[in-house]
Every structure is written in C-alpha cells, then in structure tokens.
Design a protein around this motif. Structure first.
Motif, PDB file in Angstrom:
ATOM      1  N   LYS A 211       0.416  -1.040  -0.131  1.00 20.02           N
ATOM      2  CA  LYS A 211      -0.174   0.213   0.171  1.00 20.02           C
ATOM      3  C   LYS A 211       0.919   1.429   0.166  1.00 20.02           C
ATOM      4  CE  LYS A 211      -4.232  -1.433  -0.772  1.00 20.02           C
ATOM      5  NZ  LYS A 211      -5.390  -0.044  -1.314  1.00 20.02           N
ATOM      6  N   MET A 212       2.115   1.392   0.840  1.00 20.73           N
ATOM      7  CA  MET A 212       2.984   2.414   0.786  1.00 20.73           C
ATOM      8  C   MET A 212       3.598   2.702  -0.431  1.00 20.73           C
ATOM      9  SD  MET A 212       3.961   2.095   4.777  1.00 20.73           S
ATOM     10  CE  MET A 212       4.950   3.221   4.436  1.00 20.73           C
ATOM     11  N   VAL A 213       3.572   1.897  -1.167  1.00 25.91           N
ATOM     12  CA  VAL A 213       4.837   1.639  -2.248  1.00 25.91           C
ATOM     13  C   VAL A 213       3.631   2.234  -3.114  1.00 25.91           C
ATOM     14  CG1 VAL A 213       5.972   0.212  -4.500  1.00 25.91           C
ATOM     15  CG2 VAL A 213       6.269  -0.342  -1.606  1.00 25.91           C
ATOM     16  N   LYS A 214       2.572   1.281  -3.125  1.00 26.05           N
ATOM     17  CA  LYS A 214       1.400   2.187  -4.127  1.00 26.05           C
ATOM     18  C   LYS A 214       0.666   3.574  -4.234  1.00 26.05           C
ATOM     19  CE  LYS A 214      -3.034   0.984  -5.917  1.00 26.05           C
ATOM     20  NZ  LYS A 214      -4.463   0.159  -5.821  1.00 26.05           N
ATOM     21  N   PHE A 215       0.805   4.281  -3.084  1.00 24.12           N
ATOM     22  CA  PHE A 215       0.502   5.533  -2.363  1.00 24.12           C
ATOM     23  C   PHE A 215       2.064   6.375  -3.478  1.00 24.12           C
ATOM     24  CE2 PHE A 215       0.458   9.285   0.056  1.00 24.12           C
ATOM     25  CZ  PHE A 215      -0.922   9.434  -0.061  1.00 24.12           C
ATOM     26  N   GLY A 216       3.099   6.066  -2.850  1.00 22.56           N
ATOM     27  CA  GLY A 216       4.465   6.161  -2.663  1.00 22.56           C
ATOM     28  C   GLY A 216       4.765   6.840  -1.191  1.00 22.56           C
ATOM     29  N   PHE A 217       5.671   7.132  -1.400  1.00 18.56           N
ATOM     30  CA  PHE A 217       6.371   8.007   0.021  1.00 18.56           C
ATOM     31  C   PHE A 217       6.777   9.483   0.483  1.00 18.56           C
ATOM     32  CE2 PHE A 217       7.672   3.618  -1.027  1.00 18.56           C
ATOM     33  CZ  PHE A 217       7.221   3.102   0.559  1.00 18.56           C
ATOM     34  N   SER A 218       5.852  10.347  -0.404  1.00 19.25           N
ATOM     35  CA  SER A 218       5.799  11.874  -0.667  1.00 19.25           C
ATOM     36  C   SER A 218       4.346  12.082   0.572  1.00 19.25           C
ATOM     37  CB  SER A 218       5.759  12.423  -1.700  1.00 19.25           C
ATOM     38  OG  SER A 218       5.820  13.533  -1.320  1.00 19.25           O
ATOM     39  N   TYR A 219       5.046  12.546   1.116  1.00 21.93           N
ATOM     40  CA  TYR A 219       3.990  12.418   2.751  1.00 21.93           C
ATOM     41  C   TYR A 219       3.795  14.286   2.919  1.00 21.93           C
ATOM     42  CZ  TYR A 219       4.012   7.430   3.581  1.00 21.93           C
ATOM     43  OH  TYR A 219       3.645   6.462   2.525  1.00 21.93           O
ATOM     44  N   ILE A 224       1.901  12.611   7.956  1.00 22.09           N
ATOM     45  CA  ILE A 224       3.093  11.337   9.037  1.00 22.09           C
ATOM     46  C   ILE A 224       2.571  11.535  10.596  1.00 22.09           C
ATOM     47  CG2 ILE A 224       4.942  11.215   9.994  1.00 22.09           C
ATOM     48  CD1 ILE A 224       6.239  12.791   7.065  1.00 22.09           C
ATOM     49  N   VAL A 225       2.053  12.742  10.695  1.00 22.45           N
ATOM     50  CA  VAL A 225       0.773  12.741  12.392  1.00 22.45           C
ATOM     51  C   VAL A 225       0.267  12.009  12.417  1.00 22.45           C
ATOM     52  CG1 VAL A 225       0.149  13.648  13.308  1.00 22.45           C
ATOM     53  CG2 VAL A 225       2.197  15.104  12.847  1.00 22.45           C
ATOM     54  N   ILE A 226      -0.686  11.814  11.263  1.00 26.89           N
ATOM     55  CA  ILE A 226      -1.726  10.556  11.305  1.00 26.89           C
ATOM     56  C   ILE A 226      -1.814   9.297  11.222  1.00 26.89           C
ATOM     57  CG2 ILE A 226      -3.874   9.952   9.814  1.00 26.89           C
ATOM     58  CD1 ILE A 226      -4.597  12.641   9.348  1.00 26.89           C
ATOM     59  N   LEU A 227      -0.532   8.463  10.614  1.00 26.21           N
ATOM     60  CA  LEU A 227      -0.563   7.857  10.622  1.00 26.21           C
ATOM     61  C   LEU A 227       0.481   7.179  11.532  1.00 26.21           C
ATOM     62  CD1 LEU A 227       0.942   7.174   6.756  1.00 26.21           C
ATOM     63  CD2 LEU A 227      -0.454   6.236   7.682  1.00 26.21           C
ATOM     64  N   LEU A 228       1.439   8.497  12.497  1.00 29.08           N
ATOM     65  CA  LEU A 228       1.678   8.337  13.177  1.00 29.08           C
ATOM     66  C   LEU A 228       0.400   7.504  14.713  1.00 29.08           C
ATOM     67  CD1 LEU A 228       4.703  10.103  13.499  1.00 29.08           C
ATOM     68  CD2 LEU A 228       4.665   7.467  13.336  1.00 29.08           C
TER      69      LEU A 228
END
Length: 282
Positions: A211-219, A224-228
C-alpha cells in the motif's frame, strides 16, 4: 490538509477500532469501512485507502512485542531444541502464508473494486457469525488433536492458510477465518488464536508495504502525524485486545463473537434499507 484536534481525535478513534477488531474475530476491515462512513478524516481517498491498511502495522507490532521471546530463534534463553522449534514455527507461518500471498496478489485489485462495500460486509458478518455458532456446536464433543503450538504440523498450518484466503472478502475477518479453520481441523481454540496472531505478521507487513509503495513515499507533515497517531493507538489497544482474547478463550468459546457479528450485520442491513448504501459512490 490542516491538522486539528478534531482530526487527531478521529484518528485516535480509528486506531481504537483497529486495535480492538484486528484480533477479535469480528473483521477489522469491515468495521473500519463502516466507521469511516461516520468518522471521515479530512484526507484524500488515496491516503485513506493506504491509512486503513498501514494502521495495521501498529496492531502487528503489538504481537511482536508481546511474543518477542517466543518468536526469536536466536534467544540466549532458549535451548537448542527450543530454537529449532522456533525456526519450525516460522516455517509453518511461511507455508500458511503462501495461499493468501498468491491469491491475494492476483485478485487484490478486483476485491478492492468490487467487494469493499457495506452490503458485502453485512452479508459476511452474518454468514461467518452463523458459522462460528455452528462450528462451536460441532466442536463441543470433540477433543482437540493439537493442544500445543509446537505440535502443529505443516499440513494443518497450510490448511489454516487456505482459510485465510477467505478473508480477502471484507467483513470475513482474517483472524476469524483462520481460527475457524484451525478449530475445524483439530487445534484447540488457544492454538488456533495464537497461530493466527503469528500468521498476521508477514501478511500485514506485506500488505502495508504494498500500500505504501502504491501510494508513494511523499507525505505531508500532517499525514505523517496521522499515520503515527493511528499506529500508536492501534498498538496500545491491540496489546489489551490480544491479552483479553487469550484469557477469554481459556474458559469460553467463540459463540459470543458469532452472535455479535449477526447482530451487527442485521444493524448494517437495517441502516442500508433506511438510509441507503453509504459505500455506493466509493
């Protein structure tokens, strides 16, 4: 997006739902789909699709932390035999992951496009709720063939992995499907649940990475706060959820979860009839 207290509270609620439902056989994906209709984060659909999967990393880290010694084949506290048994456990986990890995990679996109809907979730909640009650009634007079995790053989592990494939349909519950498979093919409830937890480690790490690869690693900073926050919340709640389930099934069966699924499925159907399908435009 602007990160506000409201958005953080929504994220914490989603993390709590994930942590509670990932390990209980009630379908975390199904609950997250339903909760998302009432608690919507102010994020893009692409980010939300990724978030609903990656938040599971917090839940799976709870399994690793709680069982680090049991899962570590290089522990200095283990005898040579115990280290060998730990390596064998990982071998069984890998064997059990193969069916879902192969079929999941082939059909994941199709499943996401056609089955991530409230009606599907309602149907699977009820169907597997009934299955839990039927299987527990069938299992009442049977004596488990495997009452210790180290006694689980590769064939049974693979069969449990085949049941995991069923969880590709939202609302099924990955833990529910594999626990049902384990019980049907001779494991105790405790062994079925414990192996299900370990089986989730490579499955959920793999799904999150894809999923992260599909979305890309640009946040953005807010993303980033929401994910953490979501992952940390899911981690804390998962620890409590896992401890509760393992304690509960020492003296109880899974019928209560079956009835819960049926009642929730009926509530979802009633909501669909009164309000309409909230996922129709997804």
């Amino acid at each position: 997006m602007d990160l506000s207290i409201i958005e953080l509270l929504k994220t914490i609620i989603l993390g709590i739902v994930e942590g509670l439902t990932e390990w209980l056989p009630v379908s975390s994906t199904g609950h997250m789909i339903l909760v998302d209709e009432f608690i919507k984060l102010d994020v893009s659909k692409a980010f939300m699709d990724m978030f609903l999967v990656v938040i599971q990393l917090g839940a799976i880290l709870a399994v690793v932390v709680l069982n680090f010694e049991k899962l570590n084949p290089w522990s200095s506290w283990k005898s040579r035999q115990e280290k060998r048994e730990t390596i064998q456990l990982w071998g069984k986990v890998i064997v059990a992951c193969l069916p879902a890995a192969v079929i999941g990679l082939a059909f994941n996109k199709y499943m996401e496009e056609h089955f991530m809907t409230a009606p599907v979730v309602a149907a699977t909640l009820i169907f597997y709720g009934i299955m839990f009650i039927l299987v527990e009634n069938y299992n009442k007079r049977r004596r488990p063939r495997v009452s210790e995790l180290r006694r689980l053989d590769y064939k049974t592990a693979f069969i449990i992995g085949m049941f995991q494939v069923l969880s590709l349909v939202p609302g099924t519950s990955r833990s529910g499907a594999t626990i049902l498979g384990g019980i049907l093919f001779g494991t105790s409830r405790y062994v079925a649940a414990e192996f299900t937890f370990f089986l989730a480690i490579p499955v959920m790490f793999g799904a999150s990475l894809l999923k992260m690869v599909k979305f890309g690693f640009s946040y953005t900073g807010a993303e980033i706060v929401i994910l953490l926050v979501g992952m940390v919340t899911a981690f804390i709640v998962s620890i409590l959820s896992i401890k509760f389930l393992l304690s509960y099934i020492k003296t109880n069966d899974f019928k209560a979860f079956g009835w819960y699924r049926i009642v929730l499925g009926i509530i979802v159907i009633a909501y669909l009839l009164l309000v309409g399908d909230p996922t129709a435009d997804n």
